[in-house]
Design a protein around this motif. Structure first.
Motif, PDB file in Angstrom:
ATOM      1  N   GLY A  32      -9.538  11.580   5.325  1.00 22.50           N
ATOM      2  CA  GLY A  32      -8.663  10.646   6.075  1.00 22.50           C
ATOM      3  C   GLY A  32      -7.630   9.953   5.304  1.00 22.50           C
ATOM      4  N   LEU A  33      -7.144  10.443   4.023  1.00 21.40           N
ATOM      5  CA  LEU A  33      -6.362   9.647   3.241  1.00 21.40           C
ATOM      6  C   LEU A  33      -4.670  10.083   3.550  1.00 21.40           C
ATOM      7  N   VAL A  34      -4.478  10.824   4.297  1.00 18.37           N
ATOM      8  CA  VAL A  34      -3.069  11.489   4.619  1.00 18.37           C
ATOM      9  C   VAL A  34      -2.450  10.635   5.555  1.00 18.37           C
ATOM     10  N   ASP A  35      -1.276  10.146   5.389  1.00 17.80           N
ATOM     11  CA  ASP A  35      -0.649   9.441   6.307  1.00 17.80           C
ATOM     12  C   ASP A  35       0.586  10.508   6.971  1.00 17.80           C
ATOM     13  N   ARG A  36       1.112  11.235   6.511  1.00 18.78           N
ATOM     14  CA  ARG A  36       1.929  12.105   6.969  1.00 18.78           C
ATOM     15  C   ARG A  36       1.751  13.518   6.573  1.00 18.78           C
ATOM     16  N   SER A  71       2.505   1.055  -4.248  1.00 16.46           N
ATOM     17  CA  SER A  71       3.806   0.378  -3.112  1.00 16.46           C
ATOM     18  C   SER A  71       4.469   1.452  -2.831  1.00 16.46           C
ATOM     19  N   GLY A  72       4.634   2.542  -3.673  1.00 16.96           N
ATOM     20  CA  GLY A  72       5.615   3.810  -3.668  1.00 16.96           C
ATOM     21  C   GLY A  72       5.078   4.850  -2.723  1.00 16.96           C
ATOM     22  N   LEU A  73       5.785   6.026  -2.742  1.00 11.67           N
ATOM     23  CA  LEU A  73       5.392   7.050  -2.053  1.00 11.67           C
ATOM     24  C   LEU A  73       4.635   8.137  -2.954  1.00 11.67           C
ATOM     25  N   LEU A  74       3.361   8.700  -2.284  1.00 10.96           N
ATOM     26  CA  LEU A  74       2.696   9.543  -3.042  1.00 10.96           C
ATOM     27  C   LEU A  74       2.829  10.794  -2.336  1.00 10.96           C
ATOM     28  N   SER A  75       3.275  12.127  -2.965  1.00 10.09           N
ATOM     29  CA  SER A  75       3.421  13.094  -2.344  1.00 10.09           C
ATOM     30  C   SER A  75       2.803  14.381  -3.187  1.00 10.09           C
ATOM     31  N   GLU A 102     -11.356   9.636  -4.907  1.00  8.72           N
ATOM     32  CA  GLU A 102     -11.421   8.336  -4.882  1.00  8.72           C
ATOM     33  C   GLU A 102     -10.294   7.935  -5.677  1.00  8.72           C
ATOM     34  N   ALA A 103      -9.602   8.507  -6.893  1.00  8.22           N
ATOM     35  CA  ALA A 103      -8.443   8.209  -7.197  1.00  8.22           C
ATOM     36  C   ALA A 103      -7.374   8.068  -6.407  1.00  8.22           C
ATOM     37  N   VAL A 104      -7.123   8.923  -5.768  1.00  9.07           N
ATOM     38  CA  VAL A 104      -5.952   8.692  -4.897  1.00  9.07           C
ATOM     39  C   VAL A 104      -6.333   7.489  -4.028  1.00  9.07           C
ATOM     40  N   ARG A 105      -7.470   7.193  -3.360  1.00 11.35           N
ATOM     41  CA  ARG A 105      -7.707   6.077  -2.628  1.00 11.35           C
ATOM     42  C   ARG A 105      -7.494   4.896  -3.304  1.00 11.35           C
ATOM     43  N   ALA A 106      -7.788   4.842  -4.578  1.00 12.42           N
ATOM     44  CA  ALA A 106      -7.277   3.625  -5.466  1.00 12.42           C
ATOM     45  C   ALA A 106      -5.671   3.344  -5.696  1.00 12.42           C
ATOM     46  N   MET A 107      -5.140   4.669  -5.925  1.00 10.35           N
ATOM     47  CA  MET A 107      -3.686   4.604  -6.110  1.00 10.35           C
ATOM     48  C   MET A 107      -3.124   4.243  -4.620  1.00 10.35           C
ATOM     49  N   LYS A 108      -3.525   4.587  -3.581  1.00 10.79           N
ATOM     50  CA  LYS A 108      -2.916   4.127  -2.337  1.00 10.79           C
ATOM     51  C   LYS A 108      -3.150   2.547  -2.140  1.00 10.79           C
ATOM     52  N   MET A 111       1.057  -1.150   0.079  1.00 13.45           N
ATOM     53  CA  MET A 111       0.120   0.032  -0.001  1.00 13.45           C
ATOM     54  C   MET A 111       0.924   1.189   0.019  1.00 13.45           C
ATOM     55  N   SER A 112       0.416   2.288  -0.863  1.00 14.10           N
ATOM     56  CA  SER A 112       1.335   3.477  -0.866  1.00 14.10           C
ATOM     57  C   SER A 112       0.990   4.207   0.450  1.00 14.10           C
ATOM     58  N   GLU A 113       1.892   5.076   0.509  1.00 11.58           N
ATOM     59  CA  GLU A 113       1.739   6.080   1.770  1.00 11.58           C
ATOM     60  C   GLU A 113       1.572   7.509   1.083  1.00 11.58           C
ATOM     61  N   LEU A 114       0.911   8.428   1.674  1.00 13.53           N
ATOM     62  CA  LEU A 114       0.574   9.633   1.236  1.00 13.53           C
ATOM     63  C   LEU A 114       1.192  10.891   1.895  1.00 13.53           C
ATOM     64  N   LEU A 115       1.832  11.589   1.374  1.00 15.20           N
ATOM     65  CA  LEU A 115       2.532  12.830   2.181  1.00 15.20           C
ATOM     66  C   LEU A 115       2.079  13.977   1.780  1.00 15.20           C
ATOM     67  N   VAL A 116       1.450  14.855   2.500  1.00 15.66           N
ATOM     68  CA  VAL A 116       1.124  16.118   2.223  1.00 15.66           C
ATOM     69  C   VAL A 116       2.522  17.150   2.616  1.00 15.66           C
ATOM     70  N   ASP A 117       2.866  17.798   1.649  1.00 15.74           N
ATOM     71  CA  ASP A 117       4.104  18.642   2.093  1.00 15.74           C
ATOM     72  C   ASP A 117       3.988  19.850   1.430  1.00 15.74           C
ATOM     73  N   PHE A 118       4.250  20.841   2.563  1.00 11.56           N
ATOM     74  CA  PHE A 118       4.264  22.135   2.353  1.00 11.56           C
ATOM     75  C   PHE A 118       5.431  22.953   2.845  1.00 11.56           C
ATOM     76  N   ILE A 119       5.819  23.901   1.873  1.00 10.06           N
ATOM     77  CA  ILE A 119       6.893  24.763   2.543  1.00 10.06           C
ATOM     78  C   ILE A 119       5.995  26.309   2.621  1.00 10.06           C
ATOM     79  N   THR A 120       6.251  27.039   3.839  1.00 10.45           N
ATOM     80  CA  THR A 120       5.634  28.044   4.210  1.00 10.45           C
ATOM     81  C   THR A 120       6.412  29.119   4.529  1.00 10.45           C
ATOM     82  N   SER A 121       5.737  30.369   4.497  1.00 10.52           N
ATOM     83  CA  SER A 121       6.049  31.246   5.587  1.00 10.52           C
ATOM     84  C   SER A 121       5.834  31.036   7.135  1.00 10.52           C
TER      85      SER A 121
END
Length: 201
Positions: free
Chosen positions: A139-143, A120-124, A110-116, A1-11
Motif C-alpha cells: 500500500g505504499l504506491v501513490d501513483r 519530501s521529494g519524488l521516489l520512483s 520498511e525502508a521505503v516506508r521510512a523514506m516516504k 512526505m515523499s510520493e512514490l511512483l511505480v513507473d513502467f514502460i511496456t509492450s
C-alpha cells in the motif's frame, strides 16, 4: 512526505523487454523524448538485477545483439547516472561502482516506508518487477504509471510485469498519447482484498 511512483514502460501485452529489441522497442519519438526530459528530479529505487543491468550499460556494456547504443539510449543512461539511486539487495557488495548509488540491505518495504515518511521529494522505481510488486502490496504506491509501446512481443517478450500481482483497482489521473502511437496511462492504485461486489458507475 515523499510520493512514490511505480513507473513502467511496456509492450502492449505487458512485457518489460523483448529479446533482440532495442531500448524503447526502437519506437520512441520526439514528443516522448521531450516529455522524458521534462520529468521532475527523483530518487530512483531498484533491486539488484536492475542495478546490475543498468550499471553495466553505464559502464559501456551493450545489450545482446547491439553494436552500439543509439543516442536516445545513451542520454537515458547518462541521466540515470547523474540521479540519486537507492539499491535494495542482500547480494551486492559495497562500495557500489555506479555513481550516486546507495546500497540498502534492510527490508525494502520498511525502508521505503521510512523514506516516504521522512522525505519530501519524488521516489520512483525503475524496472525491478518484484520490488514494485512488494511496494504495491504494502500500500505504499501513490501513483502507478505505464507507458505502452505499440508492439506485441508474444514470441520474444521477457519480464512479464503483472504476474503475481494482487487485484488492484485503478483510478485514472492522467492519460496522454505521444507521437501518435505511444500511450501513457497513470492511475492511483488501491489493492483489493477481493473483487468488488459492484461495478463503479
Amino acid at each position: 512526505m515523499s510520493e512514490l511512483l511505480v513507473d513502467f514502460i511496456t509492450s502492449l501485452d505487458g512485457y518489460a523487454s523483448g529479446e533482440g529489441w532495442p531500448g524503447f522497442w526502437g519506437l520512441e519519438g520526439p514528443e516522448y523524448l521531450a516529455w522524458l526530459g521534462e520529468q521532475p528530479e527523483a530518487t530512483y529505487l531498484m533491486g539488484a538485477n536492475t542495478y546490475r543491468l543498468m550499471s553495466g550499460f553505464a559502464a559501456g556494456e551493450l545489450p545482446a545483439g547491439q553494436d552500439e547504443f543509439r543516442p536516445e539510449e545513451e542520454a537515458s543512461v547518462d541521466e540515470l547516472t547523474q540521479a540519486s539511486k537507492v539499491v535494495f539487495s542482500s547480494s551486492l557488495e559495497e562500495p557500489l561502482t555506479w555513481a550516486n548509488s546507495t546500497l540498502v540491505r534492510d527490508d525494502a518495504v520498511e525502508a521505503v516506508r521510512a523514506m516516504k515518511s521522512s522525505g519530501s521529494g519524488l521516489l520512483s522505481t525503475i524496472g525491478s518487477l518484484s520490488l514494485c510488486r512488494s511496494l504495491l502490496r504494502a500500500g505504499l504506491v501513490d501513483r502507478f504509471r505505464v507507458v505502452m509501446f505499440p508492439v506485441i512481443t508474444g514470441a520474444t517478450g521477457e519480464e512479464r510485469i503483472y504476474d503475481g500481482y494482487p487485484d488492484v483497482a485503478l483510478e485514472m489521473i492522467e492519460h496522454r498519447t505521444f507521437d501518435g502511437r505511444i500511450q501513457l496511462v497513470e492511475y492511483k492504485p488501491r489493492v483489493l482484498e477481493h473483487p468488488p461486489l459492484t461495478v463503479p458507475a
